[in-house]
Design an enzyme around this catalytic site. Structure first.
Site, PDB file in Angstrom:
ATOM      1  N   SER A 200      -0.255   6.520  -0.400  1.00 24.23           N
ATOM      2  CA  SER A 200       0.699   5.704  -1.088  1.00 24.23           C
ATOM      3  C   SER A 200       1.432   6.221  -2.206  1.00 24.23           C
ATOM      4  O   SER A 200       2.276   7.104  -2.244  1.00 24.23           O
ATOM      5  CB  SER A 200      -0.109   4.348  -1.307  1.00 24.23           C
ATOM      6  OG  SER A 200       1.120   3.265  -1.465  1.00 24.23           O
ATOM      7  N   ASP A 294       2.326  -1.397   8.432  1.00 24.29           N
ATOM      8  CA  ASP A 294       2.770  -1.168   6.854  1.00 24.29           C
ATOM      9  C   ASP A 294       3.872  -1.269   6.657  1.00 24.29           C
ATOM     10  O   ASP A 294       4.975  -0.601   7.442  1.00 24.29           O
ATOM     11  CB  ASP A 294       2.141   0.373   6.742  1.00 24.29           C
ATOM     12  CG  ASP A 294       2.345   0.666   5.449  1.00 24.29           C
ATOM     13  OD1 ASP A 294       2.686   0.128   4.383  1.00 24.29           O
ATOM     14  OD2 ASP A 294       1.683   2.093   4.998  1.00 24.29           O
ATOM     15  N   HIS A 324      -1.661  -0.732   5.555  1.00 23.64           N
ATOM     16  CA  HIS A 324      -1.777   0.046   4.408  1.00 23.64           C
ATOM     17  C   HIS A 324      -2.971  -0.076   3.916  1.00 23.64           C
ATOM     18  O   HIS A 324      -3.818  -1.120   3.789  1.00 23.64           O
ATOM     19  CB  HIS A 324      -0.647  -0.604   3.370  1.00 23.64           C
ATOM     20  CG  HIS A 324      -0.327   0.325   2.250  1.00 23.64           C
ATOM     21  ND1 HIS A 324       0.630   1.207   2.635  1.00 23.64           N
ATOM     22  CD2 HIS A 324      -0.723   0.235   1.088  1.00 23.64           C
ATOM     23  CE1 HIS A 324       0.772   1.782   1.328  1.00 23.64           C
ATOM     24  NE2 HIS A 324      -0.177   1.269   0.218  1.00 23.64           N
TER      25      HIS A 324
END
Length: 363
Positions: A200, A294, A324
């Site tokens: 991320s 996601d 995610h």
């Protein structure tokens, strides 16, 4: 043993861990049965039911969503959530807390090694939207990486916004890279065998480090980019399709972005939006992982395509049933464990190619 990555859970977090441990014992056959009614995305992929439950709880259980409200509380929640979901893994040969020299002061870090031998070094930047997350929240995952890749893992606590907005995290990440290059020989490792990696926000930092040091005498051997943020000004179909219900939400993304990049004009800077860099040629081989449910999926796909078009060896893994943050959910999710095993295998393959004198090919 690392003292810096230990956290004593509060009573509510201990209760949460008990629930998660019970969830982890649900037979895979039962999960498959439950999965028949799990949501399906526009591409026909079905989310893992245990992860759908995480997304639902994040949206509907008061006080569970860490991506809102006061920053200090959100950081505490993120760390407690990471510890609550931590797997119990075999002990490591080395756990060493370190302090690196950074551009604005000390940068805490922890080194992990699985056994007495190591095939290289993986420099890891944690996720958390540049606002939350730490070595504590990602301790279990980086332990899995150390065991699964056979590399030393150096996990870095870069500065976080809003206390230190962009480009503080970038500056710290580049400083950590330079430390890794300098320290590798002292650890018996070849500086030519360093992987940059992150999830991320951390995946964003890994890409940006590779861009910042391109053309230098020592550059990363490989990039492991796990559902990376690649465009801070994106408006993609996946951001709209998964705006709620799957852990990371549109409101959560806005909450992070407003704190990391309060100056809207900076959001297209390639140091925070590498997808907008004019030239991606000459970067290290990369493995990009995206999750099917996601909001960041499409910009990860786009970044992999841009790398390929620039002549960079790249492999792409689309984990269609994942959401995610799944690397922190391996305690309860067989699919997440399998996905992490696959990414570790890809790193091992890349490092084996380097050991044979070739590039860490994406093929």
């Amino acid at each position: 043993m690392s003292r810096d990555t230990y956290m004593r859970l509060s009573l509510p977090a201990r209760i949460q861990r008990g629930v998660l441990l019970a969830t982890a014992r649900i037979p895979e056959g039962a999960l498959a049965f439950l999965g028949r009614r799990a949501p399906v995305n526009s591409d026909g992929e079905r989310v893992a039911p245990e992860l759908a439950a995480i997304g639902w709880a994040n949206d509907n259980v008061p006080g569970l969503n860490p991506f809102q409200g006061e920053v200090a509380q959100s950081r505490l929640q993120t760390d407690e959530s990471g510890v609550s979901m931590a797997e119990v893994l075999p002990p490591l040969a080395v756990e060493e807390d370190l302090v690196l020299d950074g551009p604005a002061g000390p940068i805490p870090a922890t080194r992990y090694r699985s056994s007495t031998e190591s095939a290289g070094l993986l420099l890891y930047f944690h996720g958390g939207g540049f606002v939350t997350g730490s070595r504590i929240s990602h301790d279990a995952f980086v332990r899995r990486l150390a065991h699964g890749t056979g590399l030393d893992v150096l996990s870095v606590d870069y500065r976080l916004a809003p206390d230190d907005p962009f480009p503080a995290a970038v500056d710290d990440a580049v400083a950590a890279w330079r430390f890794a290059v300098d320290v590798a020989p002292r650890w018996g490792l070849d500086p030519a065998r360093i992987v940059v990696a992150g999830d991320s926000a951390g995946g964003n930092l890994a890409t940006v480090v590779a861009l910042q040091v391109r053309g230098e005498a020592v550059t990363p051997a490989f990039q492991l980019l796990i559902y990376p943020v690649t465009d801070q000004a994106a408006d993609t179909p996946s951001r709209r399709e998964f705006a709620s219900g799957f852990f990371l939400t549109a409101d959560g993304i806005d909450w992070f972005t407003d704190r990391y990049l309060p100056d809207v004009d900076q959001r297209t800077d390639p140091r925070c939006s590498p997808l907008r860099a004019e030239d991606l040629s000459g970067l290290p081989p990369a493995h990009v992982i995206v999750a099917g449910f996601d909001p960041l999926r499409d910009e990860g796909l786009a970044y992999a395509q841009r790398l390929e078009e620039a002549g960079v060896p790249v492999t792409l893994r689309r984990e269609g049933s994942m959401i995610h943050g799944f690397v922190n959910m391996t305690l309860i999710s067989p699919g997440a464990r399998a996905a992490v095993d696959r990414m570790c295998a890809r790193v091992r393959e890349a490092m084996a190619a380097v050991a044979q004198g070739g590039p860490a090919s994406g093929a």
